[in-house]
Design an enzyme around this catalytic site. Sequence first.
Site, PDB file in Angstrom:
ATOM      1  N   CYS A  75       0.824  -1.209   0.000  1.00  0.00           N
ATOM      2  CA  CYS A  75       0.000   0.000   0.000  1.00  0.00           C
ATOM      3  C   CYS A  75       0.859   1.261   0.000  1.00  0.00           C
ATOM      4  CB  CYS A  75      -0.887   0.029   1.233  1.00  0.00           C
ATOM      5  SG  CYS A  75      -1.981  -1.367   1.357  1.00  0.00           S
ATOM      6  N   ARG A 123       5.726  -0.514  -6.206  1.00  0.00           N
ATOM      7  CA  ARG A 123       5.794  -1.320  -4.986  1.00  0.00           C
ATOM      8  C   ARG A 123       4.815  -2.493  -5.004  1.00  0.00           C
ATOM      9  NH1 ARG A 123       7.623   2.245  -0.656  1.00  0.00           N
ATOM     10  NH2 ARG A 123       6.195   1.206   0.735  1.00  0.00           N
ATOM     11  N   TRP A 133      -2.695  -2.863  -1.549  1.00  0.00           N
ATOM     12  CA  TRP A 133      -2.262  -4.261  -1.740  1.00  0.00           C
ATOM     13  C   TRP A 133      -3.059  -5.058  -0.723  1.00  0.00           C
ATOM     14  CZ3 TRP A 133       0.166  -8.113   1.146  1.00  0.00           C
ATOM     15  CH2 TRP A 133       0.769  -9.139   0.428  1.00  0.00           C
ATOM     16  N   ASN A 142      -2.264   2.622   5.603  1.00  0.00           N
ATOM     17  CA  ASN A 142      -1.310   1.538   5.339  1.00  0.00           C
ATOM     18  C   ASN A 142      -1.134   0.768   6.629  1.00  0.00           C
ATOM     19  OD1 ASN A 142      -0.856   2.547   2.818  1.00  0.00           O
ATOM     20  ND2 ASN A 142       1.304   3.026   3.138  1.00  0.00           N
ATOM     21  N   GLY A 143      -0.989  -0.547   6.539  1.00  0.00           N
ATOM     22  CA  GLY A 143      -0.730  -1.335   7.737  1.00  0.00           C
ATOM     23  C   GLY A 143      -1.901  -2.239   8.050  1.00  0.00           C
ATOM     24  N   GLU A 157      18.639 -18.005  -4.341  1.00  0.00           N
ATOM     25  CA  GLU A 157      18.241 -16.716  -4.909  1.00  0.00           C
ATOM     26  C   GLU A 157      17.808 -16.891  -6.370  1.00  0.00           C
ATOM     27  OE1 GLU A 157      17.471 -13.942  -3.802  1.00  0.00           O
ATOM     28  OE2 GLU A 157      17.752 -12.517  -5.441  1.00  0.00           O
ATOM     29  N   LYS A 173      14.177 -15.893  -7.877  1.00  0.00           N
ATOM     30  CA  LYS A 173      13.943 -15.016  -9.041  1.00  0.00           C
ATOM     31  C   LYS A 173      12.975 -15.673 -10.019  1.00  0.00           C
ATOM     32  CE  LYS A 173      15.427 -12.676  -7.211  1.00  0.00           C
ATOM     33  NZ  LYS A 173      15.149 -11.457  -6.520  1.00  0.00           N
ATOM     34  N   GLU A 215       9.372 -15.950  -8.684  1.00  0.00           N
ATOM     35  CA  GLU A 215       8.729 -14.635  -8.520  1.00  0.00           C
ATOM     36  C   GLU A 215       8.147 -14.095  -9.822  1.00  0.00           C
ATOM     37  OE1 GLU A 215      10.765 -11.977  -5.027  1.00  0.00           O
ATOM     38  OE2 GLU A 215      11.983 -12.334  -6.784  1.00  0.00           O
ATOM     39  N   HIS A 244      18.982 -36.632  -0.458  1.00  0.00           N
ATOM     40  CA  HIS A 244      18.096 -36.818   0.696  1.00  0.00           C
ATOM     41  C   HIS A 244      16.665 -36.389   0.386  1.00  0.00           C
ATOM     42  CE1 HIS A 244      21.539 -37.863   3.115  1.00  0.00           C
ATOM     43  NE2 HIS A 244      22.153 -36.783   2.675  1.00  0.00           N
ATOM     44  N   LYS A 298       6.890  -4.776  -3.414  1.00  0.00           N
ATOM     45  CA  LYS A 298       8.306  -4.422  -3.317  1.00  0.00           C
ATOM     46  C   LYS A 298       8.730  -4.268  -1.873  1.00  0.00           C
ATOM     47  CE  LYS A 298      12.261  -3.219  -5.025  1.00  0.00           C
ATOM     48  NZ  LYS A 298      13.048  -4.401  -5.431  1.00  0.00           N
TER      49      LYS A 298
HETATM   50  C1  G6P Z   1       9.695  -8.368  -0.740  1.00  0.00           C
HETATM   51  C2  G6P Z   1      10.352  -8.070  -2.064  1.00  0.00           C
HETATM   52  C3  G6P Z   1      11.689  -8.805  -2.159  1.00  0.00           C
HETATM   53  C4  G6P Z   1      12.562  -8.431  -0.983  1.00  0.00           C
HETATM   54  C5  G6P Z   1      11.857  -8.665   0.360  1.00  0.00           C
HETATM   55  C6  G6P Z   1      12.618  -8.035   1.507  1.00  0.00           C
HETATM   56  O1  G6P Z   1       9.337  -9.703  -0.688  1.00  0.00           O
HETATM   57  O2  G6P Z   1       9.521  -8.454  -3.143  1.00  0.00           O
HETATM   58  O3  G6P Z   1      12.340  -8.456  -3.358  1.00  0.00           O
HETATM   59  O4  G6P Z   1      13.733  -9.191  -1.031  1.00  0.00           O
HETATM   60  O5  G6P Z   1      10.565  -8.056   0.350  1.00  0.00           O
HETATM   61  O6  G6P Z   1      12.620  -6.651   1.319  1.00  0.00           O
HETATM   62  P1  G6P Z   1      13.688  -5.678   1.921  1.00  0.00           P
HETATM   63  O7  G6P Z   1      13.263  -4.316   1.459  1.00  0.00           O
HETATM   64  O8  G6P Z   1      13.619  -5.819   3.405  1.00  0.00           O
HETATM   65  O9  G6P Z   1      15.012  -6.077   1.383  1.00  0.00           O
END
Ligand code: G6P
Length: 643
Positions: free
Chosen positions: A2, A27, A84, A110-111, A515, A519, A522, A538, A638
């Site tokens: 949000c 975001r 969001w 927000n929140g 990671e 990616k 996501e 395992h 984001k």
């Molecule tokens: C969200 C984003 C990720 C990010 C994570 C942590 O899930 O989509 O890309 O790694 O938050 O965010 P931060 O701002 O704490 O690195």
Amino acid sequence: MCGIVGYLGKKALLPLLVQSLRQLEYRGYDSAGLSWFDSQSNQLKTVKATGKLQNLANALPPELMQETDATHPAYQLGIGHIRWATHGTPTLDNAHPHHSQNGEIVLVHNGIIENFATLKQDLQGKGYVFRSETDTESIVHLLEETMKQTAENTPFIDILRQTKQQLTGAYALTVMHQGSPERLFATRQQAPLVVGIGLNNDEFWVASDVVALVAYTNKVLYLEDGQLVELSPEGLKLFDADGQALSPRVETIVTGPLTIDKKGYKHFMLKEIYEQPDVVRNALSGRLSAVDAPIALENDAPYRSKQHGDSLPKTLDALVADVDRLVIIGCGTSYNAGLVAKYFIEQLVRVSVEVEAAGEYRYRQPVLTPKTLVVAISQSGETADTLEAIRQAKTSGARTIALTNRPDSSMAREVDAVIDVRAGVEVSVCATKSFVAQLVALQLLGIFMLEQRTPALPAQLALLPSLKQALLRIPVQMEAMLSDVDTYHKLAKKYAAYPSFLFVARGINFPVAMEGALKLKEISYIHAEGYSGAELKHGPIALLDEKMPVLTLLAGGSVFDKMLSNCQEARAREAQVIALTNEPIPDGYADTFMDVITYPACDELLSPLLSAIPLQLLSYYIAEHLGKDVDQPRNLAKSVTVE
Ligand code: G6P
């Protein structure tokens, strides 16, 4: 997640609010809305839309959208929001702003209000009819109810303060009240909110992120938890949670350019991948100047002043000198960066490092001592779990550092010291350049710790000149890698139809495999997991057959041979084994790999900086090939500012 914007001033209102919301769009959100005070009818007006912000812009009155600043002599007042979904699906009814039952109060939030169910039940008992499934609606009805219960002519800021006392949870609120036509009210509790101030103190912006207002002013007031603000043509009034007037600490923004521009790339993600050589140069600049010079790492904590009773900033050398344990916390990609740092720092500095997802860490009762250094990694500096975890660490007496891309963030304001990763604004939801920048900052922190340690570790210190040399070479090596796009186009075409992927590695590249899998899932929505080659036998090996691509990270160094064996095991189950390597594949492995992606040789400890890039590019081109919304993947945000 949000986003909130608000404006009070003489500029054309609706174009400004929409433009400010556009700055927050990256975001991640699913609906949007605006409310403004219409001086002709003396009414609050609201327009909402589901989906993209453009749907909202299209639904707004065209004559108001066409206004220019020059056409507006009178004060304008409005608030806006991108939502969001947390409580309730992304519908028009659930979109913000929300109105009180009598229509006289409107707000954006927000929140999460944790006691909303109790509040709602109570308010319904008093005759309030809820039109949405949101927790937010309980706040606006509670404001109306508080107003009813309070003496007439009570200033609205006091109504807001009294209402706030009944709320539990995390929130940033911006509110308008029909009886206060030239006034905007805002407050925050564990959710960010910043006020922008015009040159003559008679024009104001409110935003959940400074990015939304930086085009208009560089004078800002970051609200602190519990504070309330009233904005009007007469100026800004700041109060604490008890209603005491406070003197505002107005700051001039000193962060780098916060511009949001694709610069000709099809997606922000691709642009951000290509920015990585410069991001590394930037992260090293002034910190690593020569192979025989010590690392110069300073506390990048935001402005502090004696006038406001702040303690003097702690220097990083004082914080790390006699540390006996490091705890790293983060979420998502930042957590993965922490896992890489564990290998790097333990091997080089010989200090024990624990890494944990912040959302788990905060609900444990971890053992911390004054000699424990807790490092919170967060691109945004606003992730709710990481913020709360670092707060708890600080309260428990540990030393705290925020390693962030936003030295102006909430996290940066609460810790002992800040390391700015200097990645620049990252717009794509999928983190790329911030990961690499975090890795560089953590490597610098590790080397810095080694150089500050007493007693010194001569054998480890002797490793530093060649390691520093290798680090300085990274940007040029990255540039060479980024000149090859054809490989990824071809691989994307070949592998995009597979429903599931395994990413396998060992040692310091194991977190890079995690990671890489993150990616891919996501942005392409293909199921992917990162596994240690050692763990393959395992469980996951049961999944392997000719329908499973297994991307293996074969960095030259301590585990190269072990990984080769794991690759053969996978191939023996007919998996589609792809190698990502910076070492020649030995003879006899011609049939093991379906495809081989190569990258430049480098020190094994630094290899994650390079091995991450092909995985970013592969994910990008697969998602692009599949026609996915690369920069704003479904359901993701984001900056995750709620638990
Ligand atoms: C969200 C984003 C990720 C990010 C994570 C942590 O899930 O989509 O890309 O790694 O938050 O965010 P931060 O701002 O704490 O690195």
